[in-house]
Scaffold this active site. Structure first.
Site, PDB file in Angstrom:
ATOM      1  N   HIS A  19     -24.808  12.702   4.044  1.00  0.00           N
ATOM      2  CA  HIS A  19     -25.096  11.301   4.302  1.00  0.00           C
ATOM      3  C   HIS A  19     -24.935  10.985   5.786  1.00  0.00           C
ATOM      4  O   HIS A  19     -24.417  11.781   6.560  1.00  0.00           O
ATOM      5  CB  HIS A  19     -24.188  10.414   3.456  1.00  0.00           C
ATOM      6  CG  HIS A  19     -24.519  10.456   1.998  1.00  0.00           C
ATOM      7  ND1 HIS A  19     -23.876   9.670   1.059  1.00  0.00           N
ATOM      8  CD2 HIS A  19     -25.434  11.192   1.299  1.00  0.00           C
ATOM      9  CE1 HIS A  19     -24.380   9.923  -0.153  1.00  0.00           C
ATOM     10  NE2 HIS A  19     -25.317  10.839  -0.018  1.00  0.00           N
ATOM     11  N   THR A  78     -62.933   3.281  -5.717  1.00  0.00           N
ATOM     12  CA  THR A  78     -62.696   3.828  -4.384  1.00  0.00           C
ATOM     13  C   THR A  78     -62.799   5.343  -4.395  1.00  0.00           C
ATOM     14  O   THR A  78     -63.371   5.954  -3.483  1.00  0.00           O
ATOM     15  CB  THR A  78     -61.311   3.398  -3.872  1.00  0.00           C
ATOM     16  OG1 THR A  78     -61.270   1.973  -3.743  1.00  0.00           O
ATOM     17  CG2 THR A  78     -61.009   4.022  -2.519  1.00  0.00           C
ATOM     18  N   ARG A 123     -52.611  12.370   7.807  1.00  0.00           N
ATOM     19  CA  ARG A 123     -53.177  12.997   8.989  1.00  0.00           C
ATOM     20  C   ARG A 123     -52.725  12.163  10.196  1.00  0.00           C
ATOM     21  O   ARG A 123     -51.733  11.482  10.095  1.00  0.00           O
ATOM     22  CB  ARG A 123     -54.708  13.044   8.866  1.00  0.00           C
ATOM     23  CG  ARG A 123     -55.166  13.784   7.583  1.00  0.00           C
ATOM     24  CD  ARG A 123     -56.665  13.843   7.409  1.00  0.00           C
ATOM     25  NE  ARG A 123     -57.306  12.564   7.257  1.00  0.00           N
ATOM     26  CZ  ARG A 123     -57.365  11.880   6.114  1.00  0.00           C
ATOM     27  NH1 ARG A 123     -56.757  12.329   5.023  1.00  0.00           N
ATOM     28  NH2 ARG A 123     -57.996  10.719   6.050  1.00  0.00           N
ATOM     29  N   GLU A 172     -22.983   8.974   7.407  1.00  0.00           N
ATOM     30  CA  GLU A 172     -21.618   8.958   7.931  1.00  0.00           C
ATOM     31  C   GLU A 172     -21.127  10.368   8.261  1.00  0.00           C
ATOM     32  O   GLU A 172     -20.426  10.579   9.247  1.00  0.00           O
ATOM     33  CB  GLU A 172     -20.670   8.307   6.916  1.00  0.00           C
ATOM     34  CG  GLU A 172     -20.995   6.854   6.601  1.00  0.00           C
ATOM     35  CD  GLU A 172     -21.886   6.704   5.373  1.00  0.00           C
ATOM     36  OE1 GLU A 172     -21.660   5.751   4.600  1.00  0.00           O
ATOM     37  OE2 GLU A 172     -22.801   7.542   5.178  1.00  0.00           O
ATOM     38  N   GLY A 183     -59.673  -1.084  -3.672  1.00  0.00           N
ATOM     39  CA  GLY A 183     -60.937  -1.768  -3.523  1.00  0.00           C
ATOM     40  C   GLY A 183     -60.847  -3.134  -4.171  1.00  0.00           C
ATOM     41  O   GLY A 183     -59.809  -3.500  -4.743  1.00  0.00           O
ATOM     42  N   TRP A 220     -65.950   2.173   9.415  1.00  0.00           N
ATOM     43  CA  TRP A 220     -64.583   1.750   9.089  1.00  0.00           C
ATOM     44  C   TRP A 220     -64.479   0.246   9.316  1.00  0.00           C
ATOM     45  O   TRP A 220     -65.054  -0.273  10.266  1.00  0.00           O
ATOM     46  CB  TRP A 220     -63.546   2.483   9.935  1.00  0.00           C
ATOM     47  CG  TRP A 220     -63.539   3.951   9.710  1.00  0.00           C
ATOM     48  CD1 TRP A 220     -64.131   4.907  10.471  1.00  0.00           C
ATOM     49  CD2 TRP A 220     -62.881   4.639   8.637  1.00  0.00           C
ATOM     50  NE1 TRP A 220     -63.883   6.159   9.964  1.00  0.00           N
ATOM     51  CE2 TRP A 220     -63.112   6.020   8.826  1.00  0.00           C
ATOM     52  CE3 TRP A 220     -62.129   4.235   7.544  1.00  0.00           C
ATOM     53  CZ2 TRP A 220     -62.616   6.982   7.958  1.00  0.00           C
ATOM     54  CZ3 TRP A 220     -61.631   5.193   6.691  1.00  0.00           C
ATOM     55  CH2 TRP A 220     -61.872   6.541   6.898  1.00  0.00           C
ATOM     56  N   ARG A 255     -48.222   6.092   4.521  1.00  0.00           N
ATOM     57  CA  ARG A 255     -48.358   7.107   3.478  1.00  0.00           C
ATOM     58  C   ARG A 255     -47.206   8.110   3.544  1.00  0.00           C
ATOM     59  O   ARG A 255     -46.647   8.504   2.512  1.00  0.00           O
ATOM     60  CB  ARG A 255     -49.680   7.852   3.635  1.00  0.00           C
ATOM     61  CG  ARG A 255     -50.919   7.079   3.236  1.00  0.00           C
ATOM     62  CD  ARG A 255     -52.158   7.947   3.428  1.00  0.00           C
ATOM     63  NE  ARG A 255     -53.396   7.214   3.151  1.00  0.00           N
ATOM     64  CZ  ARG A 255     -54.602   7.721   3.341  1.00  0.00           C
ATOM     65  NH1 ARG A 255     -54.735   8.955   3.818  1.00  0.00           N
ATOM     66  NH2 ARG A 255     -55.678   6.995   3.064  1.00  0.00           N
ATOM     67  N   THR A 308     -57.990  -7.228  -7.077  1.00  0.00           N
ATOM     68  CA  THR A 308     -58.059  -8.456  -7.872  1.00  0.00           C
ATOM     69  C   THR A 308     -57.226  -8.335  -9.144  1.00  0.00           C
ATOM     70  O   THR A 308     -56.487  -9.255  -9.506  1.00  0.00           O
ATOM     71  CB  THR A 308     -59.520  -8.772  -8.230  1.00  0.00           C
ATOM     72  OG1 THR A 308     -60.276  -8.907  -7.022  1.00  0.00           O
ATOM     73  CG2 THR A 308     -59.617 -10.054  -9.046  1.00  0.00           C
TER      74      THR A 308
END
Length: 381
Positions: free
Chosen positions: A52, A203, A214, A54, A307, A177, A191, A312
């Site tokens: 950890h 999508t 990447r 500490e 998408g 894009w 990510r 939605t």
């Protein structure tokens, strides 16, 4: 800014270095400061199952200044020192063993086996403990950890990139894009920090995304794709590339997609879940991801790169149905300085009055290259 806040802010910066490597553990950083105001040692929790924060900070201080220096110092840590034996011994015991007289804590640990007991243990041993320094920031940093403990589900961040007029693609469907290079690089960093990233079948079919990290260095997340009818092409990168073993395809019960055998051979998983109102039951999916699936550890964070259809559905989900929990916890909305007049980022949410609009407990705006990022939190800390 007070001295306590200065060093706690440094602990929070150190804690962030463990993002993407410690889940389902929390992000923790630690700074040890001597009586003269000099930093004696620093550390952070860098790997699940490893020492950890500490421990690393104390080792650093001892190596540079000797153990005796710890007897007149202050230890700053953004999360309460643990008081139980897990994969490592209790940090509270180590602090007492080294004779550290003062500890400053950002927030109590919500984990039931700790939950104040580490603080009580230190105080009972005569350690001066201050709690709640930059508590809001500490809670936001470990929001996924806290959310997972309280709900059993991953914290869901919905990412959308749209133009000024709300378009995510042209009328012909071209979407590359919408946002600029800086925004795309930031998403790759996200990510690397998330346990999993999810896309819908629309999508996946239209863009054939790799959903890999990447542009930046970092851990590859688990990739989750929704494919209720099991009709996605077996040639998609998600099923065939070198990361296929990190892919979970979510299908309806009784569905056996063509790619099932090949994906399983590569180490991936086809996950059947029930349907509700003609759609995959996303409440059940979040419960399953949060609980862990075989070789996959429990997931406490999920980035959805949606998408219009999936965005939605997620935003429209009725919290009064099913589990009573909202499906989106945070919204990351990139707005690019473009006019497209194409496909809208979000469809009808069945909101009839402005008073019913989805609002945010907290939000911020920030420039990312030529784009603007709106980052909204649906819940208070």
């Amino acid at each position: 800014m007070s001295g306590h806040e200065t060093w706690m802010r440094r602990a929070l910066v150190l804690a962030q270095r463990g993002a993407g490597s410690v889940s389902p553990n929390p992000l923790v950083g630690c700074v040890i400061v001597g009586s003269s105001g000099k930093v004696l040692g620093e550390g952070w929790h860098g790997a699940y199952g490893g020492p950890h924060a500490e421990v690393w900070a104390i080792r650093d201080a001892e190596r540079k200044h000797g153990t005796e220096a710890l007897r007149n110092c202050t230890l700053y840590v953004n999360l309460e020192p643990c008081s139980h034996h897990g994969k490592t011994p209790p940090c509270a015991d180590l602090i007492m063993e080294k004779g550290i007289p003062r500890v400053v804590v950002g927030m109590e640990d919500p984990f039931p086996r700790v939950s104040g007991s580490g603080i009580e243990r230190l105080r009972a041993h005569g350690v001066e403990v201050t709690v709640g320094v930059l508590e809001h920031e500490a809670k936001r940093l470990n929001e996924a950890f806290t959310h997972h403990i309280s709900t059993g589900r991953p914290l869901v961040t919905l990412k959308i990139a749209q133009s000024l007029d709300g378009s995510v693609a042209t009328a012909s469907g071209d979407s590359r894009w919408v946002s600029g290079e800086a925004a795309r690089t930031l998403v790759h960093r996200w990510r690397a920090e998330q346990d999993a990233v999810l896309v819908g079948s629309g999508t996946a079919r239209a863009d054939d995304p790799a959903l890999t990290v990447r542009h930046v260095e970092g851990r590859q997340p688990i990739r989750v794709v929704l494919d209720r009818e099991g009709m996605l092409p077996s040639t998609l990168k998600l099923f065939t590339d070198e990361q296929a073993g990190e892919t979970i395809a979510v299908v309806g019960e009784g569905v056996s997609p063509d790619y099932a055998g090949a994906l399983s051979e590569r180490g991936g998983l086809v996950l059947p879940i029930p349907e509700r109102n003609g759609h995959l039951d996303l409440d059940t999916l979040l419960d399953r991801l949060g609980a862990g699936l075989g070789m996959y550890r429990p997931m406490q964070s999920l980035l959805v790169e949606a998408g219009p259809g999936l965005a939605t559905a997620l935003l429209r989900a009725d919290p009064s149905a099913g589990s009573g929990q909202a499906l989106v916890d945070r919204l990351a909305l990139f707005i690019a300085p473009k006019l497209v007049g194409g496909q809208r980022s979000v469809g009808d949410l069945s909101i009839k009055r402005m008073a019913e609009a989805l609002t945010f407990a907290e939000h911020r705006w920030e420039p990312v290259g030529d784009d603007i990022l709106f980052f909204g939190y649906r819940h208070s800390v």
